[in-house]
Design a protein around this motif. Structure first.
Motif, short mmCIF file in Angstrom:
data_model
loop_
_atom_site.label_atom_id
_atom_site.label_comp_id
_atom_site.label_asym_id
_atom_site.label_seq_id
_atom_site.Cartn_x
_atom_site.Cartn_y
_atom_site.Cartn_z
N ALA A 14 2.51 0.19 -5.68
CA ALA A 14 2.24 1.11 -6.78
C ALA A 14 3.81 1.55 -6.99
O ALA A 14 4.60 1.84 -6.32
N ASP A 15 3.91 1.43 -8.27
CA ASP A 15 5.42 2.12 -8.94
C ASP A 15 6.67 1.65 -8.41
O ASP A 15 7.53 2.38 -8.06
N ARG A 58 4.40 2.98 -13.73
CA ARG A 58 4.04 4.00 -14.69
C ARG A 58 4.84 4.10 -15.78
O ARG A 58 6.02 3.77 -15.67
N PRO A 92 -0.74 9.64 -14.03
CA PRO A 92 -0.68 9.14 -12.73
C PRO A 92 -1.68 8.03 -12.03
O PRO A 92 -1.21 7.30 -11.17
N SER A 93 -2.94 8.17 -12.60
CA SER A 93 -3.78 7.15 -12.00
C SER A 93 -3.65 5.93 -12.53
O SER A 93 -3.69 6.01 -13.86
N ALA A 94 -3.85 4.85 -11.86
CA ALA A 94 -3.84 3.79 -12.17
C ALA A 94 -5.06 3.49 -13.37
O ALA A 94 -5.05 2.68 -14.39
N THR A 122 1.13 8.93 -8.38
CA THR A 122 0.16 7.70 -8.66
C THR A 122 -0.88 7.18 -7.39
O THR A 122 -1.94 7.16 -7.84
N THR A 126 -4.85 7.58 -7.90
CA THR A 126 -5.49 6.52 -7.85
C THR A 126 -6.69 6.48 -6.89
O THR A 126 -7.77 6.00 -7.01
#
Length: 186
Positions: A14-15, A58, A92-94, A122, A126
């Motif tokens: 993540a990110d 993101r 924020p959410s995938a 995130t 997610t």
């Protein structure tokens, strides 16, 4: 749905973006180094075992966003390899990526193992949205970093976020994950 240890594992990075390590940037995570090292160790292990990897990035574009900025670039060591899945998400959410939604809807009986930064944005968003879609997430406790670090309340803040996420996902340490997962045992 019961968790089967025979279900395939997908590493979700993540990110892992430059902006979180850039001193002076408003998104910098001051003590992300240990978490990112663990992420990179897991990424190396997954790649050596030829297991699937997803990369989340993101790409929020508020009015002040500078398209020529390199801050949203991948951290060099975490740059996706050919054949690895990448999903850019504006929120924020995938799940704000229609490609991610489509991909997750097409797979069954998979455990998403999440490592990376932006625990309170995130990763939280997610995991919660995935929970509501019956997707299973497992967060690697020592391979995630939180944005409110570097303050006197950082540990309390991170633990609060972890407590919330614990309602929607399981937590494991990287060592425990490696030791208990037959699919990636070394």
């Amino acid at each position: 749905m019961p968790i089967s240890h025979e279900d395939p594992l997908v590493l979700v990075c993540a990110d892992l973006q430059v902006e979180y390590l850039t001193q002076g940037d408003r998104h910098v995570i001051l003590d992300a180094d240990a978490s990112i090292v663990r992420c990179l160790e897991l990424l190396t292990l997954w790649r050596s075992k030829l297991l699937p990897v997803m990369h989340l990035k993101r790409i929020a574009q508020p009015a002040w966003f500078n398209p020529s900025s390199r801050l949203t670039d991948w951290i060099a060591q975490a740059r996706p390899w050919p054949g690895e899945m990448t999903f850019e998400h504006p929120l924020p959410s995938a799940y704000s990526s229609s490609r991610f939604v489509e991909h997750m809807s097409s797979i069954r009986n998979v455990r998403c193992v999440v490592a990376g930064v932006s625990l309170e944005e995130t990763i939280l968003a997610t995991v919660v949205e995935g929970f509501h879609r019956s997707h299973r997430y497992q967060v690697v406790a020592d391979a995630v970093a939180c944005g409110q670090t570097g303050t006197s309340e950082a540990a309390v803040y991170k633990q609060s976020v972890v407590n919330v996420i614990g309602n929607f996902a399981t937590f494991q340490s990287s060592a425990e994950l490696i030791r208990t997962s037959g699919a990636i045992a070394i």
